[in-house]
Design a protein around this motif. Structure first.
Motif, PDB file in Angstrom:
ATOM      1  N   ALA A 333      53.706  29.955  50.588  1.00 56.29           N
ATOM      2  CA  ALA A 333      53.351  31.250  51.181  1.00 56.29           C
ATOM      3  C   ALA A 333      54.255  32.360  50.646  1.00 56.29           C
ATOM      4  N   ILE A 334      55.553  32.066  50.508  1.00 56.99           N
ATOM      5  CA  ILE A 334      56.485  33.067  49.967  1.00 56.99           C
ATOM      6  C   ILE A 334      56.177  33.329  48.497  1.00 56.99           C
ATOM      7  N   GLN A 335      55.860  32.251  47.732  1.00 56.04           N
ATOM      8  CA  GLN A 335      55.522  32.427  46.323  1.00 56.04           C
ATOM      9  C   GLN A 335      54.257  33.278  46.161  1.00 56.04           C
ATOM     10  N   GLU A 336      53.261  33.009  47.016  1.00 51.57           N
ATOM     11  CA  GLU A 336      52.024  33.793  46.935  1.00 51.57           C
ATOM     12  C   GLU A 336      52.293  35.266  47.254  1.00 51.57           C
ATOM     13  N   ALA A 337      53.190  35.509  48.197  1.00 52.06           N
ATOM     14  CA  ALA A 337      53.545  36.896  48.532  1.00 52.06           C
ATOM     15  C   ALA A 337      54.223  37.564  47.343  1.00 52.06           C
ATOM     16  N   GLU A 338      55.087  36.809  46.634  1.00 51.89           N
ATOM     17  CA  GLU A 338      55.755  37.340  45.441  1.00 51.89           C
ATOM     18  C   GLU A 338      54.752  37.652  44.347  1.00 51.89           C
ATOM     19  N   GLU A 339      53.762  36.750  44.150  1.00 55.20           N
ATOM     20  CA  GLU A 339      52.758  36.976  43.112  1.00 55.20           C
ATOM     21  C   GLU A 339      51.901  38.198  43.434  1.00 55.20           C
ATOM     22  N   ALA A 340      51.561  38.353  44.674  1.00 60.50           N
ATOM     23  CA  ALA A 340      50.748  39.507  45.067  1.00 60.50           C
ATOM     24  C   ALA A 340      51.506  40.817  44.824  1.00 60.50           C
ATOM     25  N   GLU A 341      52.782  40.797  45.148  1.00 63.88           N
ATOM     26  CA  GLU A 341      53.608  41.986  44.929  1.00 63.88           C
ATOM     27  C   GLU A 341      53.704  42.315  43.450  1.00 63.88           C
ATOM     28  N   TRP A 342      53.842  41.248  42.655  1.00 59.23           N
ATOM     29  CA  TRP A 342      53.951  41.444  41.206  1.00 59.23           C
ATOM     30  C   TRP A 342      52.661  42.016  40.628  1.00 59.23           C
ATOM     31  N   ARG A 343      51.520  41.475  41.130  1.00 64.37           N
ATOM     32  CA  ARG A 343      50.247  41.973  40.607  1.00 64.37           C
ATOM     33  C   ARG A 343      50.043  43.451  40.976  1.00 64.37           C
ATOM     34  N   ARG A 344      50.462  43.822  42.176  1.00 62.25           N
ATOM     35  CA  ARG A 344      50.280  45.217  42.598  1.00 62.25           C
ATOM     36  C   ARG A 344      51.102  46.182  41.752  1.00 62.25           C
ATOM     37  N   THR A 345      52.156  45.684  41.191  1.00 62.53           N
ATOM     38  CA  THR A 345      53.054  46.565  40.433  1.00 62.53           C
ATOM     39  C   THR A 345      52.950  46.349  38.938  1.00 62.53           C
ATOM     40  N   ASN A 346      51.930  45.704  38.427  1.00 67.47           N
ATOM     41  CA  ASN A 346      51.836  45.370  36.995  1.00 67.47           C
ATOM     42  C   ASN A 346      50.443  45.735  36.486  1.00 67.47           C
ATOM     43  N   PRO A 347      50.286  46.934  35.795  1.00 67.95           N
ATOM     44  CA  PRO A 347      48.980  47.356  35.272  1.00 67.95           C
ATOM     45  C   PRO A 347      48.418  46.381  34.249  1.00 67.95           C
ATOM     46  N   GLU A 348      49.281  45.765  33.442  1.00 70.02           N
ATOM     47  CA  GLU A 348      48.791  44.823  32.430  1.00 70.02           C
ATOM     48  C   GLU A 348      48.117  43.631  33.095  1.00 70.02           C
ATOM     49  N   ALA A 349      48.681  43.238  34.209  1.00 71.40           N
ATOM     50  CA  ALA A 349      48.088  42.102  34.921  1.00 71.40           C
ATOM     51  C   ALA A 349      46.703  42.461  35.425  1.00 71.40           C
ATOM     52  N   ARG A 350      46.522  43.738  35.856  1.00 73.30           N
ATOM     53  CA  ARG A 350      45.210  44.148  36.348  1.00 73.30           C
ATOM     54  C   ARG A 350      44.194  44.075  35.222  1.00 73.30           C
ATOM     55  N   ALA A 351      44.603  44.549  34.052  1.00 72.76           N
ATOM     56  CA  ALA A 351      43.677  44.542  32.916  1.00 72.76           C
ATOM     57  C   ALA A 351      43.287  43.106  32.568  1.00 72.76           C
ATOM     58  N   ARG A 352      44.304  42.229  32.571  1.00 75.98           N
ATOM     59  CA  ARG A 352      43.988  40.829  32.253  1.00 75.98           C
ATOM     60  C   ARG A 352      43.057  40.224  33.295  1.00 75.98           C
ATOM     61  N   ALA A 353      43.285  40.632  34.561  1.00 76.83           N
ATOM     62  CA  ALA A 353      42.450  40.105  35.639  1.00 76.83           C
ATOM     63  C   ALA A 353      41.016  40.582  35.475  1.00 76.83           C
ATOM     64  N   GLU A 354      40.848  41.841  35.079  1.00 77.09           N
ATOM     65  CA  GLU A 354      39.485  42.355  34.898  1.00 77.09           C
ATOM     66  C   GLU A 354      38.799  41.636  33.742  1.00 77.09           C
ATOM     67  N   GLY A 355      39.574  41.417  32.646  1.00 81.28           N
ATOM     68  CA  GLY A 355      38.990  40.718  31.494  1.00 81.28           C
ATOM     69  C   GLY A 355      38.594  39.292  31.854  1.00 81.28           C
ATOM     70  N   LEU A 356      39.457  38.617  32.581  1.00 78.04           N
ATOM     71  CA  LEU A 356      39.168  37.231  32.978  1.00 78.04           C
ATOM     72  C   LEU A 356      37.960  37.172  33.890  1.00 78.04           C
ATOM     73  N   THR A 357      37.861  38.173  34.795  1.00 71.93           N
ATOM     74  CA  THR A 357      36.730  38.192  35.719  1.00 71.93           C
ATOM     75  C   THR A 357      35.420  38.341  34.952  1.00 71.93           C
ATOM     76  N   GLY A 358      35.428  39.203  33.951  1.00 69.86           N
ATOM     77  CA  GLY A 358      34.220  39.397  33.146  1.00 69.86           C
ATOM     78  C   GLY A 358      33.831  38.129  32.407  1.00 69.86           C
ATOM     79  N   GLN A 359      34.822  37.462  31.829  1.00 75.40           N
ATOM     80  CA  GLN A 359      34.523  36.222  31.097  1.00 75.40           C
ATOM     81  C   GLN A 359      33.941  35.157  32.030  1.00 75.40           C
ATOM     82  N   LEU A 360      34.551  35.036  33.210  1.00 69.00           N
ATOM     83  CA  LEU A 360      34.070  34.023  34.159  1.00 69.00           C
ATOM     84  C   LEU A 360      32.667  34.342  34.641  1.00 69.00           C
ATOM     85  N   GLN A 361      32.371  35.657  34.861  1.00 67.85           N
ATOM     86  CA  GLN A 361      31.037  36.049  35.323  1.00 67.85           C
ATOM     87  C   GLN A 361      30.007  35.702  34.267  1.00 67.85           C
ATOM     88  N   ALA A 362      30.347  35.939  32.974  1.00 62.46           N
ATOM     89  CA  ALA A 362      29.424  35.631  31.874  1.00 62.46           C
ATOM     90  C   ALA A 362      29.175  34.120  31.802  1.00 62.46           C
TER      91      ALA A 362
END
Length: 409
Positions: A333-362
């Motif tokens: 639970a603490i690790q997941e909280a750390e990951e969420a905080e990191w994602r909120r503060t990392n624009p590159e991670a958002r871009a990667r997440a959007e790219g991954l989401t598109g690939q998975l949807q396809a």
């Protein structure tokens, strides 16, 4: 002169008996009257009648042998032929002739009976021989031995045959018994040898078991005792007078070791039970950090709890997964909280997440098309396989979408 139907006495005192062959001299009588002379020889005649009657009865009602019967008949016949009695001597001869016929008939009857008994005895002994020869090949040592002894008793109760036949059958019978005894002796000699090997093997196992009884290397020694037990069972039985003593020594050595191990383990179990209680208290303290509201404070508190956790010793093995799972759940639970905080503060991670989401949807869309095509062509096995793959991709997609939502906007 005096006379009766069967005899007379002349003036000289000579006594005569009348027969079918004419008068025959019976004897001379000078001691009394002619009447007394006739009475005397008539009594002798009655004596012969009684004697013949008794002999007839013996022949009919007893097992008087033909030889003895004929001797008795000849004795009486001699007296009749000597004409020393006054009476119907011809009737006596007829009775004796009839008795001879009876004796002869009895002789033939007994001869036939003896022949029948001999034939039955022959068949009985032949059957005994056949059974003995079959038993000679048996490995049912006790049962076959007892049966052979019973056959000997039966043999002794049977009549003897002619010497040649009896000797031949007895030779086969005796040979079968000897063959069985020889095989049984060889079997038990082999068994004794096997039991001696088993005794020597078990002596060695006992010596090792006794040498291990004081060991404190609990795991390795317990494993070795299990191996020794396997070897013990594979060794077979030793002689009866050794088996029980060896087993008692073997088992006694194990009992000493396992009793000592049980004592140590009991102390260890008590200690581990107390450790479990302490770790359950720490797990409860850690669980209060969830849900995580202050990540920095939660991290510091969990680090403190974990240090105290590590300082505590082992807990019972069967309780370990549950109590450690509670701590791991808080840590995740603490690790997941750390990951969420990191994602909120990392624009590159958002871009990667959007790219991954598109690939998975396809990939999901493509799999759905392939499933529809497989179903349409009737290839249900391929369709089912693709459906399972779709489930995995859809789960990844759902997780990616959820992560993307955490970036906001």
């Amino acid at each position: 002169m005096s006379s009766d139907p069967w005899g007379r006495v002349d003036e000289t005192g000579t006594v005569y008996v009348r027969t079918s062959e004419g008068e025959q001299v019976v004897g001379s009588w000078q001691a009394g009257t002619p009447e007394e002379a006739l009475a005397y020889f008539e009594r002798k005649y009655e004596g012969l009648v009684v004697e013949i009657g008794l002999l007839e009865k013996r022949v009919k009602t007893t097992d008087l042998s033909a030889k003895d019967a004929m001797a008795a008949i000849d004795h009486i016949r001699h007296q009749v032929d000597e004409h020393h009695a006054v009476g119907d001597l011809g009737a006596l001869r007829k009775r004796l002739d009839a008795l001879v016929a009876t004796v002869e008939a009895r002789r033939e009857e007994r001869k036939a009976q003896k022949a029948k008994q001999t034939d039955e005895a022959r068949h009985a002994k032949e059957a005994l021989v056949v059974e003995a020869e079959e038993l000679a090949q048996s490995e049912q040592w006790r049962a076959a031995g007892e049966r052979l002894r019973a056959l000997v008793d039966t043999w002794k109760g049977l009549p003897r045959l002619d010497r040649k036949s009896d000797d031949e059958l007895w030779h086969r019978f005796s040979h079968a018994r000897s063959a069985f005894s020889k095989r049984r002796k060889a079997h038990f000699a082999s068994l004794d040898a096997q039991r001696e090997v088993a005794r020597q093997t078990k002596e060695r196992l006992v010596a090792e078991a006794e040498s291990l009884s004081g060991s404190t290397d609990w795991g390795a020694t317990a494993a070795r005792y299990r191996e020794l037990m396997t070897e013990w069972k594979a060794a077979g039985r030793a002689q009866r007078e050794h088996e029980d003593d060896l087993w008692n020594r073997f088992r006694g050595a194990q009992d000493i070791f396992f009793a000592a191990r049980s004592g140590v383990f009991a102390e260890r179990d008590a200690e581990q039970t107390e450790n479990l209680k302490l770790k359950e208290e720490l797990a409860a303290e850690a669980e209060k950090l969830v849900p995580v509201t202050d990540l920095k404070a939660a991290r510091a508190a969990f680090r403190s709890i974990n240090e105290r956790w590590e300082a505590i010793g082992h807990v019972p093995r069967d309780a370990r997964p549950k109590v450690e799972g509670r701590m791991h759940a808080v840590e995740r639970a603490i690790q997941e909280a750390e990951e969420a905080e990191w994602r909120r503060t990392n624009p590159e991670a958002r871009a990667r997440a959007e790219g991954l989401t598109g690939q998975l949807q396809a990939a999901v869309d493509k799999l759905r098309q392939q499933i529809d095509a497989a179903r349409a062509s009737g290839n249900n096995a391929r369709a089912d396989k693709l459906a399972k793959e779709l489930e995995g991709r859809q789960a990844l997609l759902d997780q990616a979408l959820k992560g993307l939502e955490e970036f906001g906007g």
